[in-house]
Design an enzyme around this catalytic site. Structure first.
Site, PDB file in Angstrom:
ATOM      1  CB  THR A   1      -0.745  -0.193   1.215  1.00 18.19           C
ATOM      2  OG1 THR A   1      -1.777  -1.061   1.030  1.00 18.19           O
ATOM      3  CG2 THR A   1      -1.880   1.249   1.487  1.00 18.19           C
ATOM      4  N   GLY A   2       0.489   2.411  -0.655  1.00 15.21           N
ATOM      5  CA  GLY A   2       1.307   3.494  -0.752  1.00 15.21           C
ATOM      6  C   GLY A   2       1.295   4.073  -2.007  1.00 15.21           C
ATOM      7  CB  SER A   3       2.765   7.546  -3.060  1.00 18.05           C
ATOM      8  OG  SER A   3       3.603   7.364  -2.167  1.00 18.05           O
TER       9      SER A   3
ATOM     10  N   GLY B   1       6.116  -0.801   0.210  1.00 14.68           N
ATOM     11  CA  GLY B   1       6.895   0.458   0.358  1.00 14.68           C
ATOM     12  C   GLY B   1       7.314   0.362   1.939  1.00 14.68           C
ATOM     13  CB  ALA B   2       9.613   1.009   4.153  1.00 15.73           C
TER      14      ALA B   2
ATOM     15  CE  LYS C   1       5.071  -2.187   5.017  1.00 11.55           C
ATOM     16  NZ  LYS C   1       4.817  -1.284   4.069  1.00 11.55           N
TER      17      LYS C   1
ATOM     18  N   GLY D   1       2.418   4.112   7.585  1.00 13.21           N
ATOM     19  CA  GLY D   1       2.321   5.685   7.123  1.00 13.21           C
ATOM     20  C   GLY D   1       0.896   5.842   6.520  1.00 13.21           C
ATOM     21  N   GLY D   2       0.830   4.711   5.706  1.00 15.69           N
ATOM     22  CA  GLY D   2      -0.650   4.696   5.143  1.00 15.69           C
ATOM     23  C   GLY D   2      -2.077   3.931   5.777  1.00 15.69           C
TER      24      GLY D   2
ATOM     25  CD  GLU E   1       1.467  -1.720   4.594  1.00 18.82           C
ATOM     26  OE1 GLU E   1       1.221  -0.809   3.712  1.00 18.82           O
ATOM     27  OE2 GLU E   1       2.218  -1.404   5.628  1.00 18.82           O
TER      28      GLU E   1
HETATM   29  C1  5RP Z   1       1.293   2.130   4.240  1.00 23.00           C
HETATM   30  C2  5RP Z   1       2.661   1.848   4.513  1.00 23.00           C
HETATM   31  C3  5RP Z   1       3.604   2.379   3.136  1.00 23.00           C
HETATM   32  O1  5RP Z   1       4.313   1.449   2.618  1.00 23.00           O
HETATM   33  C4  5RP Z   1       4.703   3.492   3.697  1.00 23.00           C
HETATM   34  O2  5RP Z   1       3.788   4.427   4.205  1.00 23.00           O
HETATM   35  C5  5RP Z   1       5.344   4.323   2.136  1.00 23.00           C
HETATM   36  O3  5RP Z   1       4.426   4.803   1.715  1.00 23.00           O
HETATM   37  P1  5RP Z   1       4.876   5.474   0.468  1.00 23.00           P
HETATM   38  O4  5RP Z   1       5.190   4.797  -0.478  1.00 23.00           O
HETATM   39  O5  5RP Z   1       3.529   6.358  -0.147  1.00 23.00           O
HETATM   40  O6  5RP Z   1       6.112   6.652   0.673  1.00 23.00           O
HETATM   41  O7  5RP Z   1       3.435   1.135   5.109  1.00 23.00           O
HETATM   42  O8  5RP Z   1       0.892   1.672   5.430  1.00 23.00           O
END
Ligand code: 5RP
Length: 224
Positions: A28-30, A82-83, A94, A96-97, A103
């Site tokens: 998940t994430g950008s 992602g991380a 992890k 942030g989303g 995950e």
């Molecule tokens: C979501 C996560 C994402 O992998 C992490 O926040 C990185 O996000 P992005 O690719 O938007 O920087 O752990 O829960």
């Protein structure tokens, strides 16, 4: 190169780690969104995906990639995600989303975790990024006090004036001020606190490989 371009670069590089004919685990994430867009180009060569969030599921389905329930598939070959931070041993922060629980579930079902990140995410010691912790709402205040004993300041994550509600119907605490020098021990300890659903330290489910987007290209960190 912008951060967005670095994310697109590693999203594309991750295709080399997708096993043809198999189900791929999708985070998940950008950064993962870039990967999903690339994955659509080879959708006829994979069996489908398992997904770590409602958001990723919607994006996968919109691009015509079948999404399976974790319970309907066995072990998967690879999980790509992602991380928010990654250390030199492949341990990560992890969440942030807000998708950390699913995950970790999908990561645990995969033989390999391929982390895709831009170079800003590489740190010596985890903890600069506020640590996400998914909690049962009735335990939030006590868990906040438990983190204070670690010099951590836990703040309830809000969205639109109300506590954010995760895909699992729970809340998120973001904890500042931690220096996580022993991620395995820290994850084991906090995971046992009553009311903690998932702590956003991924040490037991660490990355095996990280594709790090840098101005000079994709750097591959192999953690074995
Ligand atoms: C979501 C996560 C994402 O992998 C992490 O926040 C990185 O996000 P992005 O690719 O938007 O920087 O752990 O829960």
């Amino acid at each position: 190169m912008t951060q967005d371009e670095l994310k697109a670069m590693v999203g594309q590089a991750a295709l080399d780690h997708v096993v043809v004919g198999e189900i791929v685990g999708v985070g998940t994430g950008s950064t993962v969104n870039k990967f999903i867009d690339e994955l659509a180009l080879m959708k006829d060569r994979i069996a489908g995906a398992v997904s770590s969030s409602e958001a990723s599921t919607a994006r996968l389905k919109a691009l015509g990639i079948p999404v399976f329930d974790c319970n309907d598939v066995g072990e998967i070959a690879v999980y790509i995600d992602g991380a928010d931070e990654i250390d030199p041993r492949g341990h990560m922060i992890k969440g942030g989303g807000a998708a950390l629980t699913r995950e970790k579930i999908v990561a645990a079902q995969a033989r390999r975790f391929v982390c895709i990140a831009d170079e800003s995410k590489l740190v010596d010691v985890l903890g600069r990024f506020p640590l996400p912790v998914e909690v049962i709402p009735m335990a939030a205040q006590r868990i906040t006090r438990q983190f204070a004993a670690f010099n951590g300041e836990a703040i309830l994550r809000m969205r639109g004036g109300a506590p954010l509600v995760t895909d699992n119907g729970q809340h998120i605490l973001d904890v500042r001020g931690l220096m996580i020098s022993d991620p395995l021990a820290f994850e084991s300890e906090v995971s046992q606190w009553p009311g903690v659903v998932t702590v956003g330290v991924f040490a037991h489910q660490r990355a095996h490989v990280c594709l790090l987007g840098m101005a000079t290209g994709v750097r591959t960190l192999d953690f074995g």
